[in-house]
Structure formats: structure tokens, C-alpha cells
Design a protein around this motif. Structure first.
Motif, PDB file in Angstrom:
ATOM      1  N   ALA A 239       0.824  -1.215   0.000  1.00  0.00           N
ATOM      2  CA  ALA A 239       0.000   0.000   0.000  1.00  0.00           C
ATOM      3  C   ALA A 239       0.855   1.260   0.000  1.00  0.00           C
ATOM      4  O   ALA A 239       0.544   2.248   0.646  1.00  0.00           O
ATOM      5  CB  ALA A 239      -0.972  -0.007   1.186  1.00  0.00           C
ATOM      6  N   GLY A 240       1.958   1.225  -0.753  1.00  0.00           N
ATOM      7  CA  GLY A 240       2.737   2.435  -1.010  1.00  0.00           C
ATOM      8  C   GLY A 240       2.060   3.227  -2.124  1.00  0.00           C
ATOM      9  O   GLY A 240       0.919   2.936  -2.484  1.00  0.00           O
ATOM     10  N   PRO A 241       2.758   4.222  -2.679  1.00  0.00           N
ATOM     11  CA  PRO A 241       2.139   5.059  -3.718  1.00  0.00           C
ATOM     12  C   PRO A 241       1.557   4.252  -4.877  1.00  0.00           C
ATOM     13  O   PRO A 241       0.423   4.490  -5.294  1.00  0.00           O
ATOM     14  CB  PRO A 241       3.294   5.950  -4.190  1.00  0.00           C
ATOM     15  CG  PRO A 241       4.239   5.999  -3.032  1.00  0.00           C
ATOM     16  CD  PRO A 241       4.109   4.688  -2.325  1.00  0.00           C
ATOM     17  N   ILE A 242       2.314   3.279  -5.402  1.00  0.00           N
ATOM     18  CA  ILE A 242       1.809   2.535  -6.563  1.00  0.00           C
ATOM     19  C   ILE A 242       0.627   1.647  -6.161  1.00  0.00           C
ATOM     20  O   ILE A 242      -0.362   1.545  -6.892  1.00  0.00           O
ATOM     21  CB  ILE A 242       2.943   1.705  -7.217  1.00  0.00           C
ATOM     22  CG1 ILE A 242       3.929   2.655  -7.918  1.00  0.00           C
ATOM     23  CG2 ILE A 242       2.394   0.694  -8.208  1.00  0.00           C
ATOM     24  CD1 ILE A 242       3.357   3.422  -9.116  1.00  0.00           C
ATOM     25  N   GLY A 243       0.688   1.033  -4.984  1.00  0.00           N
ATOM     26  CA  GLY A 243      -0.433   0.214  -4.518  1.00  0.00           C
ATOM     27  C   GLY A 243      -1.697   1.046  -4.333  1.00  0.00           C
ATOM     28  O   GLY A 243      -2.795   0.634  -4.730  1.00  0.00           O
ATOM     29  N   ILE A 244      -1.529   2.220  -3.735  1.00  0.00           N
ATOM     30  CA  ILE A 244      -2.674   3.095  -3.478  1.00  0.00           C
ATOM     31  C   ILE A 244      -3.269   3.619  -4.786  1.00  0.00           C
ATOM     32  O   ILE A 244      -4.489   3.633  -4.975  1.00  0.00           O
ATOM     33  CB  ILE A 244      -2.227   4.296  -2.587  1.00  0.00           C
ATOM     34  CG1 ILE A 244      -1.893   3.810  -1.173  1.00  0.00           C
ATOM     35  CG2 ILE A 244      -3.277   5.390  -2.575  1.00  0.00           C
ATOM     36  CD1 ILE A 244      -3.086   3.305  -0.392  1.00  0.00           C
ATOM     37  N   ILE A 245      -2.403   4.049  -5.701  1.00  0.00           N
ATOM     38  CA  ILE A 245      -2.919   4.566  -6.977  1.00  0.00           C
ATOM     39  C   ILE A 245      -3.512   3.416  -7.794  1.00  0.00           C
ATOM     40  O   ILE A 245      -4.514   3.586  -8.483  1.00  0.00           O
ATOM     41  CB  ILE A 245      -1.810   5.329  -7.746  1.00  0.00           C
ATOM     42  CG1 ILE A 245      -1.363   6.554  -6.920  1.00  0.00           C
ATOM     43  CG2 ILE A 245      -2.309   5.782  -9.114  1.00  0.00           C
ATOM     44  CD1 ILE A 245      -0.176   7.319  -7.501  1.00  0.00           C
ATOM     45  N   SER A 246      -2.936   2.218  -7.662  1.00  0.00           N
ATOM     46  CA  SER A 246      -3.501   1.057  -8.361  1.00  0.00           C
ATOM     47  C   SER A 246      -4.878   0.699  -7.818  1.00  0.00           C
ATOM     48  O   SER A 246      -5.769   0.306  -8.581  1.00  0.00           O
ATOM     49  CB  SER A 246      -2.570  -0.154  -8.247  1.00  0.00           C
ATOM     50  OG  SER A 246      -1.377   0.077  -8.958  1.00  0.00           O
ATOM     51  N   ALA A 247      -5.062   0.830  -6.512  1.00  0.00           N
ATOM     52  CA  ALA A 247      -6.380   0.553  -5.930  1.00  0.00           C
ATOM     53  C   ALA A 247      -7.415   1.519  -6.509  1.00  0.00           C
ATOM     54  O   ALA A 247      -8.522   1.116  -6.887  1.00  0.00           O
ATOM     55  CB  ALA A 247      -6.324   0.673  -4.402  1.00  0.00           C
ATOM     56  N   GLN A 248      -7.029   2.779  -6.618  1.00  0.00           N
ATOM     57  CA  GLN A 248      -7.950   3.766  -7.210  1.00  0.00           C
ATOM     58  C   GLN A 248      -8.217   3.462  -8.679  1.00  0.00           C
ATOM     59  O   GLN A 248      -9.345   3.580  -9.154  1.00  0.00           O
ATOM     60  CB  GLN A 248      -7.341   5.166  -7.114  1.00  0.00           C
ATOM     61  CG  GLN A 248      -7.344   5.758  -5.737  1.00  0.00           C
ATOM     62  CD  GLN A 248      -7.245   7.283  -5.844  1.00  0.00           C
ATOM     63  OE1 GLN A 248      -8.138   7.948  -6.348  1.00  0.00           O
ATOM     64  NE2 GLN A 248      -6.146   7.824  -5.365  1.00  0.00           N
ATOM     65  N   ALA A 249      -7.153   3.084  -9.392  1.00  0.00           N
ATOM     66  CA  ALA A 249      -7.321   2.776 -10.819  1.00  0.00           C
ATOM     67  C   ALA A 249      -8.214   1.550 -10.988  1.00  0.00           C
ATOM     68  O   ALA A 249      -9.071   1.511 -11.871  1.00  0.00           O
ATOM     69  CB  ALA A 249      -5.966   2.549 -11.476  1.00  0.00           C
ATOM     70  N   ALA A 250      -8.046   0.548 -10.103  1.00  0.00           N
ATOM     71  CA  ALA A 250      -8.874  -0.660 -10.178  1.00  0.00           C
ATOM     72  C   ALA A 250     -10.350  -0.290 -10.012  1.00  0.00           C
ATOM     73  O   ALA A 250     -11.219  -0.777 -10.751  1.00  0.00           O
ATOM     74  CB  ALA A 250      -8.444  -1.656  -9.102  1.00  0.00           C
ATOM     75  N   ARG A 251     -10.613   0.605  -9.074  1.00  0.00           N
ATOM     76  CA  ARG A 251     -11.998   1.047  -8.869  1.00  0.00           C
ATOM     77  C   ARG A 251     -12.510   1.745 -10.126  1.00  0.00           C
ATOM     78  O   ARG A 251     -13.633   1.503 -10.574  1.00  0.00           O
ATOM     79  CB  ARG A 251     -12.056   1.976  -7.649  1.00  0.00           C
ATOM     80  CG  ARG A 251     -13.456   2.410  -7.272  1.00  0.00           C
ATOM     81  CD  ARG A 251     -13.464   3.169  -5.964  1.00  0.00           C
ATOM     82  NE  ARG A 251     -12.612   4.361  -6.020  1.00  0.00           N
ATOM     83  CZ  ARG A 251     -12.369   5.159  -4.976  1.00  0.00           C
ATOM     84  NH1 ARG A 251     -12.898   4.873  -3.796  1.00  0.00           N
ATOM     85  NH2 ARG A 251     -11.596   6.210  -5.091  1.00  0.00           N
ATOM     86  N   ALA A 252     -11.662   2.610 -10.701  1.00  0.00           N
ATOM     87  CA  ALA A 252     -12.077   3.326 -11.917  1.00  0.00           C
ATOM     88  C   ALA A 252     -12.305   2.376 -13.089  1.00  0.00           C
ATOM     89  O   ALA A 252     -13.141   2.633 -13.950  1.00  0.00           O
ATOM     90  CB  ALA A 252     -11.025   4.378 -12.282  1.00  0.00           C
ATOM     91  N   PHE A 253     -11.564   1.277 -13.123  1.00  0.00           N
ATOM     92  CA  PHE A 253     -11.740   0.280 -14.189  1.00  0.00           C
ATOM     93  C   PHE A 253     -12.951  -0.618 -13.921  1.00  0.00           C
ATOM     94  O   PHE A 253     -13.234  -1.501 -14.707  1.00  0.00           O
ATOM     95  CB  PHE A 253     -10.479  -0.583 -14.327  1.00  0.00           C
ATOM     96  CG  PHE A 253      -9.444  -0.034 -15.285  1.00  0.00           C
ATOM     97  CD1 PHE A 253      -8.779   1.154 -15.014  1.00  0.00           C
ATOM     98  CD2 PHE A 253      -9.136  -0.709 -16.460  1.00  0.00           C
ATOM     99  CE1 PHE A 253      -7.825   1.660 -15.900  1.00  0.00           C
ATOM    100  CE2 PHE A 253      -8.180  -0.214 -17.355  1.00  0.00           C
ATOM    101  CZ  PHE A 253      -7.528   0.970 -17.075  1.00  0.00           C
ATOM    102  N   GLY A 254     -13.582  -0.448 -12.778  1.00  0.00           N
ATOM    103  CA  GLY A 254     -14.802  -1.194 -12.490  1.00  0.00           C
ATOM    104  C   GLY A 254     -14.639  -2.420 -11.628  1.00  0.00           C
ATOM    105  O   GLY A 254     -15.582  -3.200 -11.482  1.00  0.00           O
TER     106      GLY A 254
END
Ligand SMILES: [Zn+2]
Ligand SMILES: [Zn+2]
Length: 358
Positions: free
Chosen positions: A189-204
Motif C-alpha cells: 500500500a505504497g504510492p503505486i499500490g494506493i494509486i492502483s487501488a484507485q485505478a482498479a476502482r475506476a476500471f470497475g
């Protein structure tokens, strides 16, 4: 209506600029260096905000990342935004004044990979802050016009700079095959993990599971889209029946990769993003018997337009990731700020901190 291609306006461009230069391991010095020359298809950008990346910190501490070795003074920084202040002869003069997010690479357009549309894998790539190419801890930088992406007025300089790590996350989601309803497990849950979590949500993605050893980081993941967080010391990720479509490693930790791949369902995908060991053991039987695709990602191709849309539509929020702001003379502190577990993203302002969104 005709628009004329503009010539650079040398009168307004200083011959030298202030830059923070890595001269030795853990040694940065503020130097007056020549303003980079601009080719006819490039633009000169006055740098506004530069995000500090794990790779910058790695070069600062160790002087190398694998085969990329710093052998001469290097300007770090590759996550940036700014404003176009001059353009080469082939570029429309109307671009002057545009606020832009920089895609910090220059591919050759001629090699096999470029011709195949995989320009991130260009064999002649010049990438910011990768030796010997200078980055953006400096007042100005140059970039080919198509890699200076115009941003909307509503977007802050910081968010525009952080489109770079968002691009890593978008590439990751594409590789992971995340679609509406997917389940995804993210380790770290560093920067890439956190931004990936947001991107995953945006991807549905419907289920977004995030693992991290540190409680504060797990709590933060919940605020950024994780539907469930797990402490790998309490839950055995490999045997907990997570059964996800995709696993993303943003930790670089071999045990996380091993257990994460074991959490993938048949036909699923594992994407290795985190920098850690250059070699590690993998659960080969699992990969074979369940036909799991294991892949890496290397930078990005054509992600800025999607990233700009995701941020301006509110699907992804980057501003609140910034936990530290530093002037150019404090770039070393910015690079060292990752030792604080509460720090997520430090930003350096080579021309001083000013309220963005003019
Ligand atoms: Zn980066
Ligand atoms: Zn190429």
C-alpha cells in the motif's frame, strides 16, 4: 484560419537554470547548468511540480538500479507538470502558455518495438532521470510536443505530475485485464499500490483487496478504494480462498509474490510491478496447472489521455496523496522522506511553491 508554426523566443529563455544535481551517492548540489537545447519538434517547459518516485530515491541512495548506473552527474525527477514557455520551429506557437503534464520519455520511432506500437519498449529510449538522461529537478526541461499533454484548468500542478504513477497503474490494470466486476489483489500500500487501488476502482473492479504489513498503510488503502485489507501475518494469502481474477505485486517482496500468485483463480493474471529482488522463486505448479499469466510492466504507452480523464472526472483523486512539499534546495529531504511511514508522496517545486490552477 491558419496557424503559423512558431520559432522559439530566445530572448525570454535564460541561458542557464538552477538544477539539483546528483553528484555522488546521497549528494545533491544546486548548480547553475545550461538550459537544455530544444529540438524543432520539442517544447520548453517551465517545471511546476515534480513527484518523488521510488526510482529517484534508489538512484540517490545506491547510484544505480540494476543495469542502469549513474556514472556522471544526473538530474533526478520524472513525474512532472509545468507550463510551455517556448516551442521549436515545427510546433504551433499557440502551445505557448499551455499547462501540461509530461510523459517523460523520448522513443526513437524507428526500432522494431516502436513500429509495433510498443514504444515503452523502444530499444533506443531516452527516459528522464535514467542515466545519462537528465530529469526534472530543474527550472526547465524539454520534451517532444506530443508528450506534453495539455491539462484542464481544474487540475492542480501536483495531480498533473502524479499522472505519471497513475500511468503505471493504468498500464497495470490493462495488463491485469481488469474489467467491470473483476476482483483484484494488490500487495503493498505504497504510492503505486494506493494509486492502483484507485485505478482498479475506476476500471470497475468489484473487489479490491490490499495487503500490507503496516496498519497505517492498510487504513490508508481503505480510504483509496480497497474493499478489504489484509495483514499477511494474520491471514495466509495463499490459502485464504481469495480466488481473484488478478494479482498485482506493488511490494517487490518475494513472499508477497509467492502467496499472491497462489490467490489467483484459473486463467487469471499476475502483474509484477514492485521493484525488489531481481530473481525470486515462483509457484510454477500453480502457474502451469491453472494457466496463470505472469507478466511485468515497463513504463507505459498511451496512458496520459486516460489518466487526464480519470482525474478530471473525479474517478481518481491524486491531490491528497501529497504529504510533503519541498523547494529545489530541499530535494534531498524530499528523497529521504520515504523513511516516514506516514509519508506517501513528496513533491519538489523547482521554481518555488505557488498556488496552481492560476
Ligand atoms: Zn515514477
Ligand atoms: Zn524505438
Amino acid at each position: 484560419m491558419t496557424q503559423t508554426a512558431g520559432a522559439a523566443t530566445p530572448a525570454t529563455i535564460p541561458e542557464t537554470m538552477r538544477a539539483s544535481v546528483l553528484t555522488d551517492i546521497k549528494t545533491l548540489s544546486i548548480e547553475q547548468v545550461p538550459t537544455p537545447p530544444m529540438a524543432s519538434d520539442e517544447v520548453l517547459v517551465e517545471v511546476a511540480a515534480v513527484g518523488v518516485c521510488g526510482s529517484d530515491t534508489h538512484y540517490y541512495r545506491h547510484g544505480r538500479i540494476g543495469d542502469f548506473v549513474v556514472t556522471s552527474p544526473l538530474i533526478l525527477g520524472h513525474e512532472l507538470s509545468g507550463r510551455i514557455v517556448a516551442v521549436g520551429e515545427e510546433v504551433l506557437e499557440t502551445r505557448i502558455g499551455e499547462r501540461v503534464a509530461i510523459e517523460p520519455q523520448k522513443n526513437c520511432r524507428r526500432c522494431r518495438e516502436c513500429r509495433a506500437g510498443r514504444y515503452n519498449l523502444c530499444t533506443n529510449m531516452e527516459f528522464y532521470a535514467t542515466p545519462p538522461i537528465d530529469g526534472a529537478f530543474a527550472q526547465y526541461c524539454v520534451i517532444r510536443t506530443e508528450f506534453a499533454h495539455k491539462i484542464p484548468d481544474s487540475m492542480s500542478d501536483e495531480a498533473a505530475a502524479l499522472l505519471e504513477p497513475l500511468s503505471v497503474a493504468i498500464t497495470t490494470m490493462r495488463k491485469a485485464g481488469v474489467t467491470p466486476g473483476s476482483s483484484i489483489l494488490i500487495a503493498g500500500a505504497g504510492p503505486i499500490g494506493i494509486i492502483s487501488a484507485q485505478a482498479a476502482r475506476a476500471f470497475g473492479a468489484a473487489e479490491i483487496l490490499v495487503t500490507d504489513l503496516v496498519l497505517e498503510r492498510r487504513e490508508r488503502a481503505v480510504r483509496y478504494g480497497a474493499t478489504r485489507v489484509l495483514d499477511p501475518r494474520e491471514t495466509d494469502i495463499a490459502t485464504a480462498g481469495l480466488d481473484v481474477n488478478a494479482f498485482v505485486d506493488a511490494s517487490g517482496a518475494p513472499p508477497a509474490v509467492m502467496s499472491g500468485i497462489k490467490a489467483v483463480r484459473p486463467g487469471g493474471t499476475a502483474v509484477l510491478v514492485g521493484l525488489g529482488s531481481s530473481e525470486m522463486s515462483l509457484p510454477v505448479e500453480q502457474i502451469q496447472n491453472l494457466e496463470i499469466t505472469v507478466t511485468g510492466i515497463f513504463r507505459y504507452t498511451d496512458t496520459w489521455p486516460a489518466g487526464i480523464h480519470m482525474v478530471s472526472s473525479g474517478a481518481v483523486e491524486l491531490d491528497s496523496l501529497v504529504t510533503g512539499r519541498f523547494g529545489l534546495e530541499h530535494a534531498a529531504e524530499a528523497l529521504e522522506s520515504d523513511v516516514d511511514p506516514n509519508s506517501l508522496k513528496s513533491v519538489v517545486y523547482p521554481n518555488g511553491y505557488q498556488q496552481s490552477n492560476s
